[in-house]
Design an enzyme around this catalytic site. Structure first.
Site, PDB file in Angstrom:
ATOM      1  N   ALA A 162       0.793  -1.336   0.075  1.00 51.54           N
ATOM      2  CA  ALA A 162       0.131   0.002   0.112  1.00 51.54           C
ATOM      3  C   ALA A 162       0.946   1.189  -0.048  1.00 51.54           C
ATOM      4  O   ALA A 162       1.681   1.406   0.845  1.00 51.54           O
ATOM      5  CB  ALA A 162      -0.820   0.112   1.394  1.00 51.54           C
ATOM      6  N   GLY A 213       4.005   4.535   3.173  1.00 50.09           N
ATOM      7  CA  GLY A 213       3.871   3.064   2.465  1.00 50.09           C
ATOM      8  C   GLY A 213       3.804   1.984   3.371  1.00 50.09           C
ATOM      9  O   GLY A 213       4.189   2.140   4.667  1.00 50.09           O
ATOM     10  N   LYS A 214       3.536   0.610   2.976  1.00 50.48           N
ATOM     11  CA  LYS A 214       3.671  -0.277   3.946  1.00 50.48           C
ATOM     12  C   LYS A 214       3.385  -1.520   3.103  1.00 50.48           C
ATOM     13  O   LYS A 214       2.683  -1.601   2.132  1.00 50.48           O
ATOM     14  CB  LYS A 214       2.649  -0.173   4.872  1.00 50.48           C
ATOM     15  CG  LYS A 214       2.683  -1.097   6.103  1.00 50.48           C
ATOM     16  CD  LYS A 214       3.647  -0.445   7.195  1.00 50.48           C
ATOM     17  CE  LYS A 214       3.947  -1.241   8.354  1.00 50.48           C
ATOM     18  NZ  LYS A 214       4.486  -0.333   9.300  1.00 50.48           N
ATOM     19  N   THR A 215       4.092  -2.682   3.530  1.00 51.16           N
ATOM     20  CA  THR A 215       3.888  -4.003   2.981  1.00 51.16           C
ATOM     21  C   THR A 215       3.327  -4.910   3.848  1.00 51.16           C
ATOM     22  O   THR A 215       3.868  -5.024   5.010  1.00 51.16           O
ATOM     23  CB  THR A 215       5.244  -4.515   2.384  1.00 51.16           C
ATOM     24  OG1 THR A 215       5.888  -3.685   1.451  1.00 51.16           O
ATOM     25  CG2 THR A 215       5.100  -5.850   1.886  1.00 51.16           C
ATOM     26  N   ASP A 217       9.323  -4.235   9.905  1.00 52.91           N
ATOM     27  CA  ASP A 217       8.053  -4.154  10.749  1.00 52.91           C
ATOM     28  C   ASP A 217       7.909  -5.624  11.456  1.00 52.91           C
ATOM     29  O   ASP A 217       9.088  -6.430  11.311  1.00 52.91           O
ATOM     30  CB  ASP A 217       6.988  -3.663   9.916  1.00 52.91           C
ATOM     31  CG  ASP A 217       5.713  -3.239  10.814  1.00 52.91           C
ATOM     32  OD1 ASP A 217       5.909  -2.215  11.480  1.00 52.91           O
ATOM     33  OD2 ASP A 217       4.747  -4.154  10.816  1.00 52.91           O
TER      34      ASP A 217
END
Ligand code: NAD
Length: 445
Positions: free
Chosen positions: A81, A126-128, A180
């Site tokens: 995202a 952002g992030k995964t 993360d």
């Protein structure tokens, strides 16, 4: 077979029936960050359409990851995202967990946009999320938990394939990932292997080109900094007279415990995924780290009482630090909280109803986007210096964290007081103004 009249299936939807934004924007369930942005935006006098533009993600990718692991093909699903890059490259960690979802990843990416803005650094959000069900993996491969070597094989194989697929995105610095939950420096090394570019990822392991001293400790350092500053300046308490309970003993929680203990705070309880430990006189954090590194959990640590995650939240402590999963403090648990301040080491660990209950009980919540921003501040230093062999010393990085998180705290406290809103809403509204200004200048809105 003819379809029943009036029945809609996916294949019968026409383009007009399914405008793209319906999928990504209108379908998102109610979320904490969205509620706070809508409320903060209304306080700022913004119209709902403008608020909606800031809430919406820029881009979302869904990935099927067929990984070859120990002779089997295991398919993981992932979400990337990319929320907003008005203020700098999309920035955010890679999470490996069983409960990863599309909406959780979108929300986490939005939090990164708000976090980088509230501490005023030149990154976006952002992030995964990669859905890895570790208990399921143990069953599939006939292994017995807790086997840290086995878990490392799974996480490295998953991230290696993900890094190959995302290589161009990372190498162009369009999205700069970091660790993360469920990933750490080893997985970041897998990314640099794919891109051959030290600036394409932060949180790299010590000794690997472009690594940054202090990055590993930075999130926990920032959590301990905001916690001790709050108890001193707002509650007028001395840290060495305070007690703390921490959920999560990984990167964020482990270093938060270490730095809080260094300031004299008595850490009476720590829990993780497998259970927890309690000692009224205070736990020996260094000994507990050594034990947990060996055993994979704090559970069973000798010389302390056992404790559940639920019990931890109800302890009579000064500082409560949720530093593990999201939605940990539910409304039910919020009723039991007796701490003077909740410091959100984790991302969105307090549900919206729980936030309201804590507010009614006059318990302050230092929001995630300020409390755990130390990691991304250190990442900024790592990113900027990745191509140089001259390292910024960790003490200097910690100084930058104190400065930027301190400024964000001050501005948040002031706005919360002036606008008569929660600390969370105050921090969100500060961030939104900065993101909006950048979007406006870049003609993104
Ligand atoms: P980690 O994988 O290093 O450690 C996670 C810890 O939480 C482990 O001790 C694990 O056992 C525990 N845990 C996981 N699920 C749990 C559950 N359901 N109940 C109880 N304990 C549970 O992860 P981390 O990097 O420390 O991340 C923890 C939180 O901090 C996450 O919300 C993450 O988004 C946030 N965070 C991390 C960083 C960072 O730099 N690592 C930065 C900002 C925010």
């Amino acid at each position: 077979m003819p379809k029943e009249q009036g029945t809609r299936t996916h294949s019968s939807l026409s383009a007009a029936d399914a405008p793209l934004e319906v999928v990504l924007v209108n379908r998102e369930p109610e979320s904490r960050s969205r509620l706070a942005m809508e409320s903060a935006g209304a306080h700022l006098g913004w119209d709902p359409d403008t608020i909606a533009e800031l809430v919406s993600p820029q881009e979302v990718r869904l990935l099927r990851l067929p990984c070859r692991i120990l002779g089997k093909v295991i398919v993981f699903w992932g979400v990337v995202a990319l929320h907003n890059n008005a203020r700098g490259p999309f920035k955010g960690g890679i999470r490996l967990a069983a409960d990863v979802s599309l909406w959780e990843t979108v929300e986490l990416s939005r939090l990164m946009t708000l976090k980088t803005a509230v501490v005023n650094i030149e990154f976006g959000g952002g992030k995964t999320g990669i859905r890895v069900d570790m208990p399921g993996m143990y069953r599939k491969f006939g292994r017995t938990p807790i086997d840290l070597d086995f878990e490392k094989i799974i996480s490295l194989d998953a991230v290696e394939l993900y890094a190959q697929i995302m290589r161009e995105t990372f190498a162009s610095h369009y999205y700069v990932p970091a660790p993360d939950m469920g990933t750490g420096p080893d997985e970041m090394a897998a990314i640099i292997n794919a891109t051959q570019d030290p600036a394409s990822v932060t949180g790299k392991p010590e000794g690997i080109i472009g690594w940054q001293p202090g990055r590993r400790e930075s999130t926990g350092y920032g959590v301990s900094f905001v916690a001790t500053r709050y108890v001193q300046e707002v509650l007028d308490l001395r840290p060495n007279r305070c007690t703390a309970a921490i959920q999560g003993f990984g990167n964020a929680g482990g270093y938060a415990a270490r730095f809080l203990a260094e300031q004299g705070v008595r850490i009476v309880a720590i829990t993780d995924l497998y259970g927890g430990v309690y000692h009224q006189k205070g736990l020996d954090v260094e000994a507990l780290i050594a034990y947990a590194t060996e055993q994979g959990t704090v559970r069973g640590y000798p010389g302390a009482d056992t404790l559940t995650n639920e019990q931890l939240f109800g302890l009579d402590v000064d500082i409560l630090v949720p530093a593990a999963a999201g939605n940990a403090i539910t409304d039910t648990l919020a009723h039991t909280v007796r701490a003077k301040v909740v410091v959100e080491g984790a991302n969105m660990p307090t549900t919206p109803p729980a936030m309201r209950i804590l507010a009614d009980k006059n318990i302050a919540v230092i929001p995630d986007i300020v409390a755990n921003a130390g990691g991304v501040v250190a990442s900024m230093e790592e990113y900027a210096r990745s191509l140089s062999a001259a390292k910024t010393p960790s003490e200097q990085v910690f100084g930058t964290i104190r400065e930027l998180l301190g400024d964000a705290m001050d501005a948040t406290l002031e706005r919360s007081h002036d606008m008569k809103v929660s600390l969370y809403e105050a921090a969100v509204s500060l961030a939104m103004e900065r993101v909006y200004d950048a979007m406006k200048r870049r003609r993104m809105i």
